[in-house]
Design a protein around this motif. Structure first.
Motif, PDB file in Angstrom:
ATOM      1  N   UNK A   4     -30.371 111.887 -64.834  1.00  0.00           N
ATOM      2  CA  UNK A   4     -29.889 112.486 -63.579  1.00  0.00           C
ATOM      3  C   UNK A   4     -30.782 112.033 -62.438  1.00  0.00           C
ATOM      4  N   UNK A   5     -30.192 111.677 -61.339  1.00  0.00           N
ATOM      5  CA  UNK A   5     -30.899 111.349 -60.105  1.00  0.00           C
ATOM      6  C   UNK A   5     -32.001 110.303 -60.298  1.00  0.00           C
ATOM      7  N   UNK A   6     -31.797 109.375 -61.229  1.00  0.00           N
ATOM      8  CA  UNK A   6     -32.760 108.307 -61.411  1.00  0.00           C
ATOM      9  C   UNK A   6     -33.986 108.670 -62.224  1.00  0.00           C
ATOM     10  N   UNK A   7     -33.994 109.850 -62.853  1.00  0.00           N
ATOM     11  CA  UNK A   7     -35.144 110.263 -63.646  1.00  0.00           C
ATOM     12  C   UNK A   7     -34.804 110.197 -65.125  1.00  0.00           C
ATOM     13  N   UNK A   8     -34.215 109.122 -65.526  1.00  0.00           N
ATOM     14  CA  UNK A   8     -33.745 108.963 -66.891  1.00  0.00           C
ATOM     15  C   UNK A   8     -34.844 109.206 -67.911  1.00  0.00           C
ATOM     16  N   UNK A   9     -34.548 110.088 -68.865  1.00  0.00           N
ATOM     17  CA  UNK A   9     -35.483 110.336 -69.943  1.00  0.00           C
ATOM     18  C   UNK A   9     -36.697 111.135 -69.552  1.00  0.00           C
ATOM     19  N   UNK A  10     -36.685 111.745 -68.367  1.00  0.00           N
ATOM     20  CA  UNK A  10     -37.875 112.451 -67.933  1.00  0.00           C
ATOM     21  C   UNK A  10     -37.643 113.955 -67.804  1.00  0.00           C
ATOM     22  N   UNK A  11     -36.549 114.363 -67.210  1.00  0.00           N
ATOM     23  CA  UNK A  11     -36.293 115.779 -66.958  1.00  0.00           C
ATOM     24  C   UNK A  11     -34.876 116.137 -67.368  1.00  0.00           C
ATOM     25  N   UNK A  12     -34.669 117.414 -67.706  1.00  0.00           N
ATOM     26  CA  UNK A  12     -33.335 117.822 -68.142  1.00  0.00           C
ATOM     27  C   UNK A  12     -32.416 118.101 -66.961  1.00  0.00           C
ATOM     28  N   UNK A  13     -32.983 118.289 -65.767  1.00  0.00           N
ATOM     29  CA  UNK A  13     -32.163 118.573 -64.593  1.00  0.00           C
ATOM     30  C   UNK A  13     -32.932 118.240 -63.328  1.00  0.00           C
ATOM     31  N   UNK A  14     -32.216 118.139 -62.222  1.00  0.00           N
ATOM     32  CA  UNK A  14     -32.863 117.905 -60.935  1.00  0.00           C
ATOM     33  C   UNK A  14     -33.809 119.056 -60.599  1.00  0.00           C
ATOM     34  N   UNK A  15     -33.414 120.281 -60.933  1.00  0.00           N
ATOM     35  CA  UNK A  15     -34.263 121.427 -60.587  1.00  0.00           C
ATOM     36  C   UNK A  15     -35.578 121.390 -61.348  1.00  0.00           C
ATOM     37  N   UNK A  16     -35.569 120.931 -62.589  1.00  0.00           N
ATOM     38  CA  UNK A  16     -36.824 120.793 -63.334  1.00  0.00           C
ATOM     39  C   UNK A  16     -37.700 119.729 -62.696  1.00  0.00           C
ATOM     40  N   UNK A  17     -37.106 118.636 -62.258  1.00  0.00           N
ATOM     41  CA  UNK A  17     -37.884 117.582 -61.627  1.00  0.00           C
ATOM     42  C   UNK A  17     -38.549 118.113 -60.365  1.00  0.00           C
ATOM     43  N   UNK A  18     -37.805 118.854 -59.553  1.00  0.00           N
ATOM     44  CA  UNK A  18     -38.344 119.402 -58.310  1.00  0.00           C
ATOM     45  C   UNK A  18     -39.451 120.406 -58.622  1.00  0.00           C
ATOM     46  N   UNK A  19     -39.245 121.273 -59.601  1.00  0.00           N
ATOM     47  CA  UNK A  19     -40.264 122.255 -59.967  1.00  0.00           C
ATOM     48  C   UNK A  19     -41.527 121.555 -60.450  1.00  0.00           C
ATOM     49  N   UNK A  20     -41.369 120.490 -61.209  1.00  0.00           N
ATOM     50  CA  UNK A  20     -42.533 119.764 -61.712  1.00  0.00           C
ATOM     51  C   UNK A  20     -43.328 119.175 -60.548  1.00  0.00           C
ATOM     52  N   UNK A  21     -42.620 118.616 -59.574  1.00  0.00           N
ATOM     53  CA  UNK A  21     -43.295 118.073 -58.390  1.00  0.00           C
ATOM     54  C   UNK A  21     -44.055 119.171 -57.654  1.00  0.00           C
ATOM     55  N   UNK A  22     -43.466 120.367 -57.561  1.00  0.00           N
ATOM     56  CA  UNK A  22     -44.152 121.487 -56.908  1.00  0.00           C
ATOM     57  C   UNK A  22     -45.398 121.884 -57.688  1.00  0.00           C
ATOM     58  N   UNK A  23     -45.311 121.905 -59.017  1.00  0.00           N
ATOM     59  CA  UNK A  23     -46.481 122.241 -59.827  1.00  0.00           C
ATOM     60  C   UNK A  23     -47.604 121.238 -59.600  1.00  0.00           C
ATOM     61  N   UNK A  24     -47.265 119.972 -59.536  1.00  0.00           N
ATOM     62  CA  UNK A  24     -48.287 118.957 -59.302  1.00  0.00           C
ATOM     63  C   UNK A  24     -48.930 119.148 -57.929  1.00  0.00           C
ATOM     64  N   UNK A  25     -48.112 119.425 -56.917  1.00  0.00           N
ATOM     65  CA  UNK A  25     -48.637 119.630 -55.567  1.00  0.00           C
ATOM     66  C   UNK A  25     -49.540 120.857 -55.521  1.00  0.00           C
TER      67      UNK A  25
END
Length: 56
Positions: free
Chosen positions: A21-42
């Protein structure tokens, strides 16, 4: 890269299968998980900076 990296979401608390999804192949199960992960890193970076600044 291990099978786990390709098959499961990289969100630390998520065990859902990763999806393409959204170019994050094989990394996250959804866009919302990707965004949350970025927030955790920040948040972790901000906390580390605050800790260093408070030492002086």
């Amino acid at each position: 890269m291990t099978d786990r990296d390709r098959d499961e979401c990289r969100m630390p608390t998520c065990s859902e299968p990763a999806r393409d999804r959204a170019g994050y192949s094989g990394r996250f199960c959804s866009d919302s998980c990707e965004v949350r992960y970025e927030h955790l890193q920040a948040d972790a970076r901000d906390a580390a900076v605050d800790e260093v600044e408070n030492r002086y």
